[in-house]
Design an enzyme around this catalytic site. Structure first.
Site, PDB file in Angstrom:
ATOM      1  N   SER A  84       0.792  -1.225   0.000  1.00 30.39           N
ATOM      2  CA  SER A  84       0.000   0.000   0.000  1.00 30.39           C
ATOM      3  C   SER A  84       0.825   1.277   0.000  1.00 30.39           C
ATOM      4  O   SER A  84       0.288   2.355  -0.205  1.00 30.39           O
ATOM      5  CB  SER A  84      -0.921   0.014   1.229  1.00 30.39           C
ATOM      6  OG  SER A  84      -0.158   0.069   2.417  1.00 30.39           O
ATOM      7  N   THR A 197      -2.615   3.304   3.296  1.00 29.45           N
ATOM      8  CA  THR A 197      -1.936   4.548   3.615  1.00 29.45           C
ATOM      9  C   THR A 197      -1.347   4.377   4.995  1.00 29.45           C
ATOM     10  O   THR A 197      -1.805   3.535   5.767  1.00 29.45           O
ATOM     11  CB  THR A 197      -2.940   5.721   3.629  1.00 29.45           C
ATOM     12  OG1 THR A 197      -3.587   5.807   2.354  1.00 29.45           O
ATOM     13  CG2 THR A 197      -2.260   7.051   3.910  1.00 29.45           C
ATOM     14  N   THR A 215       1.374   7.139   0.775  1.00 29.95           N
ATOM     15  CA  THR A 215       0.480   6.124   0.209  1.00 29.95           C
ATOM     16  C   THR A 215       0.819   5.827  -1.243  1.00 29.95           C
ATOM     17  O   THR A 215       1.474   6.618  -1.924  1.00 29.95           O
ATOM     18  CB  THR A 215      -0.982   6.619   0.281  1.00 29.95           C
ATOM     19  OG1 THR A 215      -1.859   5.578  -0.105  1.00 29.95           O
ATOM     20  CG2 THR A 215      -1.202   7.821  -0.619  1.00 29.95           C
ATOM     21  N   ARG A 225      -4.611  10.163 -10.787  1.00 30.13           N
ATOM     22  CA  ARG A 225      -5.532  10.420  -9.679  1.00 30.13           C
ATOM     23  C   ARG A 225      -4.760  10.796  -8.426  1.00 30.13           C
ATOM     24  O   ARG A 225      -3.767  10.183  -8.075  1.00 30.13           O
ATOM     25  CB  ARG A 225      -6.383   9.178  -9.413  1.00 30.13           C
ATOM     26  CG  ARG A 225      -7.354   9.312  -8.234  1.00 30.13           C
ATOM     27  CD  ARG A 225      -6.819   8.687  -6.972  1.00 30.13           C
ATOM     28  NE  ARG A 225      -7.821   8.612  -5.910  1.00 30.13           N
ATOM     29  CZ  ARG A 225      -7.550   8.197  -4.675  1.00 30.13           C
ATOM     30  NH1 ARG A 225      -6.327   7.841  -4.358  1.00 30.13           N
ATOM     31  NH2 ARG A 225      -8.510   8.152  -3.766  1.00 30.13           N
ATOM     32  N   THR A 248      -6.899   7.715   6.592  1.00 30.43           N
ATOM     33  CA  THR A 248      -6.729   6.635   5.628  1.00 30.43           C
ATOM     34  C   THR A 248      -8.115   6.196   5.160  1.00 30.43           C
ATOM     35  O   THR A 248      -9.115   6.491   5.802  1.00 30.43           O
ATOM     36  CB  THR A 248      -5.996   5.432   6.244  1.00 30.43           C
ATOM     37  OG1 THR A 248      -6.817   4.850   7.270  1.00 30.43           O
ATOM     38  CG2 THR A 248      -4.675   5.837   6.855  1.00 30.43           C
ATOM     39  N   GLY A 249      -8.158   5.464   4.044  1.00 31.49           N
ATOM     40  CA  GLY A 249      -9.446   4.998   3.532  1.00 31.49           C
ATOM     41  C   GLY A 249      -9.806   5.667   2.222  1.00 31.49           C
ATOM     42  O   GLY A 249      -8.924   6.000   1.419  1.00 31.49           O
TER      43      GLY A 249
END
Length: 344
Positions: A84, A197, A215, A225, A248-249
Site C-alpha cells: 500500500s 496509507t 500512500t 488520480r 486513511t481509507g
C-alpha cells in the site's frame, strides 16, 4: 487505553447513531497526564514496533522531530511486502505505481507534498524537501520526479513481482467480455479494491508537533488520480497549538470534508482526539445521506498537545475495530478506537 470499540452495535438511523456516538464518547473520555514525547502510526500490532521504533530512537537521542517522523514513514515505503505504500505499492490502471505523500511541521505550519510520483521509493522524503527547499507546497507527476532526481534520489522500478501479479489478476477479472483469462489457481481476493496509507504523527518533549502521510493510493486508479494523502488539510494537518490528525481509507470523502483540518479544529474546540475523529466520521456519513448509503470506510487518527491519542472509523466490528499504535517512554501501546457502523 480503554477499549471504546463497541460503543455502537447496530445503526437503525443516522440521528440515533450520531446521538449515541456523542453519548458514549462523553462516558468513555479519559484524562491522562501529558505524555511527551510520543509517536503515533495508523497501523496496528503487526507494524507497530517496526514502524515506531526507528522514529523513537531519533527522539530519544535528542534528534529533531522531522527526522523522527521521516524515519518512521520510510519503514513501510521501503518494505516490498507492504502493498500500500512506496516500493511494492499497488499500481494504477496501467500497472504503474504512482505515490503520494505530505509532510507538515507544526512549529511553522510549513508543509510540502508530492502527488503521482513515479520511480522514487520514499515520497515522504521528497515531500519534506518540497517543504524545506522550495517556496511551493505541492509538486506532482514529472515535475515531482525531476525535483527528486535533482536532489539525488535514485530512480527505480517500484512494481514488485507480487504487486504485478495482483494487478494482472485484477485486469483479467475486470470483464468476462474481453480476451483475458485469469489463471485457475492463485489466492488474490480482489472482491474489494485494496487501499492503503500510513500516517505518522509525532509530539516531542518540547511539545512540538509534526506529521507525515504516505500512500500508493487507490489500487487500479485512473492514472494521475490524486487522493487526500498529499493534500494539506485533508490527509494530514498539524497545528502546534492544538494537535495533529491524519486519515486513511476513501480519500475522496476525506477531501470533500477537509478531514484532518476538521479533526484538529474539533480538538481546538475541546474534544479529545477520539471524539474529534468520531465527529469527522459522523460528518462523512451525514453528507452521504446516512449509514445505508455508505459502502466505504475511512479511518482517522489524531494526537493532541497533551499527548492523548485516538482513532475512529466509519465502519468496524468487535473482531476488527480500528487500530493505531503509539510509542512513549512506557513502550509501544495499541489503541483500539471506536466505529460508527457495525459491519459483519
Amino acid at each position: 487505553m480503554k477499549n471504546r470499540r463497541s460503543f455502537i452495535k447496530n445503526v437503525a438511523g443516522l440521528s440515533a447513531s450520531l446521538s449515541l456516538f456523542a453519548t458514549m464518547s462523553g462516558q468513555a473520555k479519559e484524562k491522562r497526564a501529558p505524555r511527551r514525547p510520543l509517536i503515533l502510526c495508523s497501523r496496528g500490532e503487526e507494524w507497530a514496533e517496526k514502524v515506531l521504533r526507528p522514529g523513537w530512537n531519533v527522539l530519544e537521542a535528542g534528534g529533531d522531530i522531522l527526522d523522527a517522523v521521516e524515519k518512521s514513514a520510510q519503514v513501510t515505503e521501503l518494505d516490498p511486502e507492504d502493498q500500500s505504500v512506496g516500493y511494492g505499492g499497488l499500481p494504477n490502471e496501467d500497472g504503474v505505481v504512482q505515490l503520494d505523500a505530505s509532510f507538515m511541521d507544526g512549529r511553522t505550519h510549513n508543509c510540502g507534498s508530492v502527488g503521482a510520483l513515479e520511480n522514487i521509493k520514499t515520497p515522504s522524503s521528497v515531500a519534506r524537501l518540497v517543504m524545506e527547499r522550495t517556496d511551493h507546497i505541492h509538486l506532482v507527476g514529472e515535475g515531482a520526479r525531476e525535483f527528486a532526481r535533482a536532489h539525488g534520489f535514485k530512480e527505480e522500478n517500484l512494481l514488485t513481482d507480487k504487486s504485478r501479479k495482483i494487478w494482472l489478476r485484477w485486469k483479467e477479472n475486470l470483464s468476462d467480455k474481453d480476451d483475458r483469462f485469469p489463471p485457475k489457481d492463485g489466492n488474490y481476493d480482489l472482491d474489494k479494491r485494496p487501499t492503503g496509507t500510513i500516517n505518522i504523527l509525532a509530539l516531542d518533549a518540547k511539545g512540538d508537533l509534526a506529521g507525515c502521510t504516505t500512500t500508493s493510493g487507490l489500487f487500479g486508479k485512473l492514472p494521475g488520480r490524486i487522493g487526500d494523502s498529499p493534500i494539506i488539510g485533508a490527509g494530514l494537518y498539524v497545528d502546534n497549538e492544538v494537535g495533529a490528525a491524519g486519515a486513511t481509507g476513501r480519500g475522496e470523502e476525506i477531501l470533500r470534508t477537509c478531514g484532518s483540518f476538521f479533526v484538529v479544529e474539533q480538538m481546538r474546540a475541546g474534544k479529545s482526539p477520539t471524539e474529534a475523529c468520531e465527529a469527522l466520521c459522523q460528518r462523512i456519513v451525514k453528507i452521504n445521506g446516512g449509514p445505508d448509503k455508505v459502502d466505504f470506510n475511512d479511518k482517522i487518527v489524531a494526537i493532541n498537545k497533551d499527548g492523548e491519542a485516538g482513532c475512529a472509523s466509519i465502519r468496524g466490528n468487535k473482531n476488527k475495530p480500528p487500530q493505531a499504535a503509539i510509542i512513549t517512554t512506557a513502550g509501544v501501546e495499541i489503541i483500539e478506537g471506536s466505529y460508527l457502523i457495525e459491519t459483519k
